[in-house]
Design a protein around this motif. Structure first.
Motif, short mmCIF file in Angstrom:
data_model
loop_
_atom_site.label_atom_id
_atom_site.label_comp_id
_atom_site.label_asym_id
_atom_site.label_seq_id
_atom_site.Cartn_x
_atom_site.Cartn_y
_atom_site.Cartn_z
N GLY A 161 0.72 -1.24 0.00
CA GLY A 161 -0.07 -0.11 -0.15
C GLY A 161 0.81 1.35 0.14
O GLY A 161 0.28 2.49 -0.06
N GLU A 162 1.91 1.22 -0.04
CA GLU A 162 2.91 2.46 0.29
C GLU A 162 3.78 2.64 -1.26
O GLU A 162 4.66 3.28 -1.19
CB GLU A 162 3.83 2.28 1.06
N MET A 163 3.10 2.11 -2.27
CA MET A 163 3.75 2.20 -3.61
C MET A 163 3.73 3.71 -4.06
O MET A 163 2.76 4.39 -3.73
CB MET A 163 3.07 1.44 -4.71
N SER A 164 4.68 4.23 -4.48
CA SER A 164 4.67 5.80 -4.85
C SER A 164 3.73 6.10 -5.70
O SER A 164 3.06 5.39 -6.77
CB SER A 164 5.96 6.06 -5.90
N ARG A 165 2.95 7.21 -5.61
CA ARG A 165 1.72 7.77 -6.29
C ARG A 165 2.36 8.05 -7.53
O ARG A 165 1.73 8.23 -8.47
CB ARG A 165 1.34 8.81 -5.25
N HIS A 166 3.71 8.59 -7.80
CA HIS A 166 4.01 8.86 -9.23
C HIS A 166 4.30 7.69 -9.97
O HIS A 166 3.74 7.64 -11.04
CB HIS A 166 5.57 9.40 -8.83
N ALA A 167 4.31 6.34 -9.34
CA ALA A 167 4.28 5.62 -10.27
C ALA A 167 2.97 4.99 -10.62
O ALA A 167 2.73 4.54 -11.86
CB ALA A 167 5.16 4.21 -9.53
N ALA A 168 1.82 5.07 -9.53
CA ALA A 168 0.77 4.95 -10.12
C ALA A 168 0.10 6.06 -11.16
O ALA A 168 -0.58 5.51 -12.27
CB ALA A 168 -0.35 4.96 -8.72
N LEU A 173 -1.50 6.61 -16.68
CA LEU A 173 -1.24 7.37 -18.02
C LEU A 173 -1.00 6.55 -19.23
O LEU A 173 -1.50 6.50 -20.34
CB LEU A 173 -0.14 8.22 -18.07
N ALA A 174 -0.07 5.31 -18.84
CA ALA A 174 0.24 4.32 -20.03
C ALA A 174 -0.70 3.48 -20.50
O ALA A 174 -0.91 3.13 -21.46
CB ALA A 174 1.81 3.92 -19.27
N PRO A 178 -7.62 4.75 -14.50
CA PRO A 178 -7.64 5.69 -13.24
C PRO A 178 -6.60 5.36 -12.34
O PRO A 178 -5.83 4.21 -12.09
CB PRO A 178 -8.97 5.54 -12.47
N ARG A 179 -6.08 6.42 -11.49
CA ARG A 179 -4.96 6.17 -10.74
C ARG A 179 -5.18 5.08 -9.52
O ARG A 179 -4.22 4.36 -9.39
CB ARG A 179 -4.55 7.53 -10.03
N ALA A 182 -4.90 2.04 -11.08
CA ALA A 182 -3.33 1.72 -11.24
C ALA A 182 -2.57 1.26 -10.09
O ALA A 182 -1.68 0.38 -9.90
CB ALA A 182 -2.62 2.94 -11.79
N GLN A 183 -3.01 2.03 -8.91
CA GLN A 183 -2.32 1.78 -7.60
C GLN A 183 -2.39 0.47 -7.20
O GLN A 183 -1.65 -0.24 -6.67
CB GLN A 183 -2.86 2.65 -6.65
N ASP A 184 -3.87 0.05 -7.31
CA ASP A 184 -4.31 -1.50 -6.91
C ASP A 184 -3.47 -2.51 -7.56
O ASP A 184 -2.96 -3.56 -6.99
CB ASP A 184 -5.77 -1.72 -7.24
N GLU A 185 -3.38 -2.25 -8.93
CA GLU A 185 -2.36 -3.33 -9.67
C GLU A 185 -1.16 -3.18 -9.40
O GLU A 185 -0.45 -4.34 -9.50
CB GLU A 185 -2.81 -2.82 -11.39
N LEU A 186 -0.64 -2.18 -9.19
CA LEU A 186 0.99 -1.87 -8.83
C LEU A 186 1.04 -2.95 -7.56
O LEU A 186 1.91 -3.69 -7.23
CB LEU A 186 1.29 -0.53 -8.58
#
Length: 579
Positions: A161-168, A173-174, A178-179, A182-186
Motif C-alpha cells: 500500500g505504500e507504492m509511490s503515487r508517482h508510479a501509479a 497514463l500508460a 484511473p490512478r 493503477a495503484q491497486d494493480e501495482l
C-alpha cells in the motif's frame, strides 16, 4: 480429422450443428488449388472449412478426429509464445468441430493468463524502480535515503500500500486507467512478486486465473511471508476445476488453519467493529443499507427474513424472494404488520401471531477433535464459509435439547473409525431445536481421519429428510464442478433417473440411495438432462460431467471441513516444455 467430411465419405457432420453441411464441389476445387483466390460463390463457412481441411492435410492428420486431437494436445503441452504461434496458425474457428472449438477457447484463455503474468512482472519491476525508498526514482539507483531524506528501508521490507503515487500516475497514463486502479494493480503485482512468486508462476502456466491469484494475494496479506507462502501452496495444489469463489473459500479456510490464534484475534477485533453503515445511493431511486454482524447473528437474521418472506407470499405475489425480504425488513423496523395470506400477524408478540411448527435450521460443521478442544482446526458455517475453532465450538454449544414431538430419527450409524460414546455424535447428524420461531442450530461431526461423511441407502423416490440431510452434509455444495451454491439451497437430484420418478428416461439403476443422490442448484439441475449433457458418479461425492462436445469435468469429493488444500493434493504442475 474434422467432423465435417468430404461428400461420399460416409461420415457425419459436426454433431453440434443443427443443420450439418458438407463442402461443395467448388469448395473442394478451391482447396485443391489453395493459391487461387476464393470463389465468389463460396460461403463464409465453406471457406473456413476448406482452410481447416488444408491445415489438417498439411500435417497429415487424415484420420477422423486426428485434427481435433492435435489441437487438444497442442493447447495442453504448449505455453507462452509457442502457444501463441500455435493458435495463430490454426484455421478459422468456423471450420472446426465442437471439440476443437472448446480446446481453442481454452488455449486463448491460457495465453491470456500468460500475458497477465507478464504484465504483472512488468508492473512489479516498475514498482521496484519507482519504490518509495529510492531517491533517484526515475532510474535504478542505490540511494541510502528516500525522497524526503529519511533512511532507506531494506528492499526486502514489505510495504503493502505504500507504492509511490508517482508510479501509479505513470501506470495510469500508460494504460489509460484511473490512478486508483493503477495503484491497486501495482501493489498487487509488487506483493506477489516479492512474497508469493509461485502465484505468478502458476498464472504464467495457466494453472490459475488472474482474479484467483489476486484473491490469494489479498487474503494472505495479513500473514507473514512464510505462512502466506504455505497457504498459497495449499490452495494451488487443489485438484479439479477451481473457480474464483472456490479459491476464496479455500484460502479463507487455509488462513485460519495455518495460524488459529491470529485468526481468533482478528475475529474478535472484527466483532468489536460490527456496524450498520449509513445508507448510500446505488442508482435509480434505490440505495444500500449494509450491516456487518457476527456470524452467530448474521445467519439466523437472514434465515428469519427468509422464513417471514416465504410466509407472506400469496399465489398472486409477483415479487422476487429478495424483494419480499426487503419489504419484510422495512416492515419489521417500522413496526408495521407482517400479514400472512390468511391475515395473521407474524410479528413477535402480536395477538394473532401463529404458532408455527416450521423451523429453519443452520448447520455448523465441526470436527469431533475440534469440539473436544484437542485441536483448533477451522469449522464451517453452511451458507457462510470457514469459521474459527472458537466460533465453531461456541455455536455447537448453543444446541438445545430437542422437543419430544420433534426429536430426530434415532436410526444413526457411528462415524467410521470411531466408537459411539456420550462425547461423540453419529455420522448423520445430531438435530436439535425448539418449535415455533426459535432458531435451530445443527451440529455435524466429521471423521478426522477421512473428513468425509459415510454412505447408507433406501429405495424410495423422494428421499426422507434424514437421507437428504446426509447428502447435503456429504457434498456441501452443488454437484457442479464450478458451482458454490450451498447444498441446503439445492434440489436433491437423482444422478441416474429413478424409475419411480417423473423422468421420461428412467434408469433401472436409479435407486434412491445416498450414492445416487446429489444436491443440484436449479440451473445445474435443469442442465443435467439437457440434450448432449450427462453426469455420472463413480463414487459418492465424485461427479463427472460430460458436455455436448464430449469434454469431461470432474467435481471431486469435498469434505465438510476443508483446510484449503482440498480432499487430496495433486502433484505440483510440471514445468512447461522448453519451446
Amino acid at each position: 480429422m474434422w467432423c465435417t467430411q468430404r461428400p461420399g465419405q460416409g461420415q457425419q457432420g459436426d454433431e453440434l450443428r443443427s443443420d450439418p453441411w458438407q463442402l461443395s464441389d467448388s469448395a473442394w476445387e478451391w482447396l485443391n488449388e489453395p493459391h487461387l483466390p476464393p470463389e465468389p460463390e463460396l460461403s463464409q463457412y465453406e471457406r473456413a472449412s476448406a482452410r481447416a481441411w488444408a491445415w489438417a492435410v498439411e500435417r497429415d492428420l487424415l484420420e477422423p478426429g486426428q485434427a481435433s486431437a492435435a489441437v487438444q494436445e497442442g493447447v495442453a503441452e504448449l505455453s507462452g509464445w509457442a502457444l501463441a504461434q500455435f493458435l495463430r496458425d490454426l484455421p478459422p474457428v468456423a471450420g472446426v468441430d465442437g471439440w476443437a472449438l472448446i480446446e481453442i477457447l481454452k488455449g486463448w484463455d491460457k495465453l491470456e493468463r500468460f500475458a497477465q503474468a507478464g504484465k504483472a512482472r512488468a508492473l512489479a519491476e516498475l514498482g521496484e524502480r519507482r519504490y518509495d525508498t529510492r531517491a533517484s526514482w526515475a532510474r535504478d539507483g542505490e540511494a541510502t535515503t528516500t525522497l524526503t531524506g529519511a533512511p532507506q528501508r531494506p528492499v526486502g521490507d514489505d510495504l503493502f500500500g505504500e507504492m509511490s503515487r508517482h508510479a501509479a500516475q505513470e501506470v495510469g497514463l500508460a494504460l489509460g486507467i484511473p490512478r486508483a486502479q493503477a495503484q491497486d494493480e501495482l501493489c498487487d503485482a509488487f506483493t506477489m512478486a516479492r512474497r508469493l512468486p509461485q502465484l505468478l508462476d502458476a498464472l504464467e502456466r495457466g494453472q490459475i486465473s488472474r482474479r484467483a491469484a489476486g484473491v490469494i494475494n489479498e487474503h494472505t496479506g495479513r500473514l507473514s511471508a512464510e505462512l502466506a507462502s504455505m497457504v498459497a501452496d495449499r490452495v494451488l495444489n487443489r485438484r479439479g476445476v477451481v473457480t474464483v469463489p472456490q479459491t476464496r473459500a479455500a484460502v479463507q479456510a487455509a488462513v485460519i488453519a495455518v495460524d488459529p490464534e491470529a485468526a481468533r484475534k482478528r475475529e474478535l477485533a472484527a466483532v468489536r467493529d460490527r456496524t450498520v453503515e449509513a445508507p448510500h445511493r446505488i442508482e435509480d431511486g434505490v440505495g444500500a443499507l449494509v450491516a456487518y454482524l457476527p456470524v452467530a447473528d448474521l445467519i439466523p437474521t437472514f434465515e428469519q427474513l427468509n422464513r417471514l418472506a416465504e410466509a407472506v407470499r400469496t399465489p398472486e405475489d409477483t415479487r422476487s424472494p429478495g424483494a419480499r425480504r426487503a419489504d419484510v425488513l422495512v416492515d419489521l423496523v417500522a413496526g408495521r404488520q407482517i400479514l400472512t395470506p390468511d391475515g395473521r400477524d407474524l410479528r413477535e408478540g402480536a395477538s394473532a401471531a401463529p404458532t408455527s411448527t416450521k423451523r429453519w435450521r443452520t448447520d455448523v460443521v465441526v470436527a469431533a477433535s475440534t469440539l473436544l478442544g484437542t485441536d483448533d482446526n477451522p469449522g464451517q458455517l453452511v451458507g457462510y464459509g470457514p469459521i474459527s475453532a472458537d466460533t465453531a465450538r461456541y455455536l455447537a454449544s448453543t444446541l438445545t435439547a430437542p422437543d419430544t414431538d420433534t426429536a430426530p430419527d434415532t436410526d444413526t450409524a457411528p462415524t467410521k473409525g470411531t466408537a459411539p460414546t456420550k462425547d461423540t455424535a453419529p455420522t448423520k447428524d445430531t438435530t436439535s431445536g425448539t418449535q415455533g420461531q426459535d432458531p435451530q442450530w445443527r451440529r455435524i461431526l466429521t471423521d478426522p481421519a477421512s473428513g468425509l461423511t459415510l454412505d447408507y441407502g433406501t429405495t424410495r423416490y423422494r428421499p426422507p429428510e434424514s437421507l437428504a440431510d446426509f447428502v447435503r452434509a456429504r457434498d456441501g455444495h452443488c454437484f457442479s464442478p464450478i458451482c458454490r451454491t450451498p447444498a441446503h439451497r439445492c434440489d436433491i437430484d437423482h444422478v441416474k433417473n429413478s424409475p419411480a420418478g417423473p423422468s421420461p428416461n428412467p434408469d433401472p439403476a436409479g435407486v434412491t440411495a445416498a450414492h445416487n443422490l446429489a444436491p443440484g442448484c436449479r440451473p445445474d439441475h435443469t442442465t443435467k438432462p439437457a440434450p448432449g449433457w450427462s453426469v455420472h458418479s463413480p463414487s459418492p461425492g465424485t461427479y463427472i460431467w460430460t458436455t455436448p462436445t464430449g469434454h469431461t469435468y470432474t467435481r471431486y469429493p469435498q469434505p465438510p471441513l476443508d483446510d484449503g488444500g482440498g480432499p487430496a493434493h495433486r502433484p505440483p504442475h510440471p514445468q512447461p516444455p522448453p519451446f
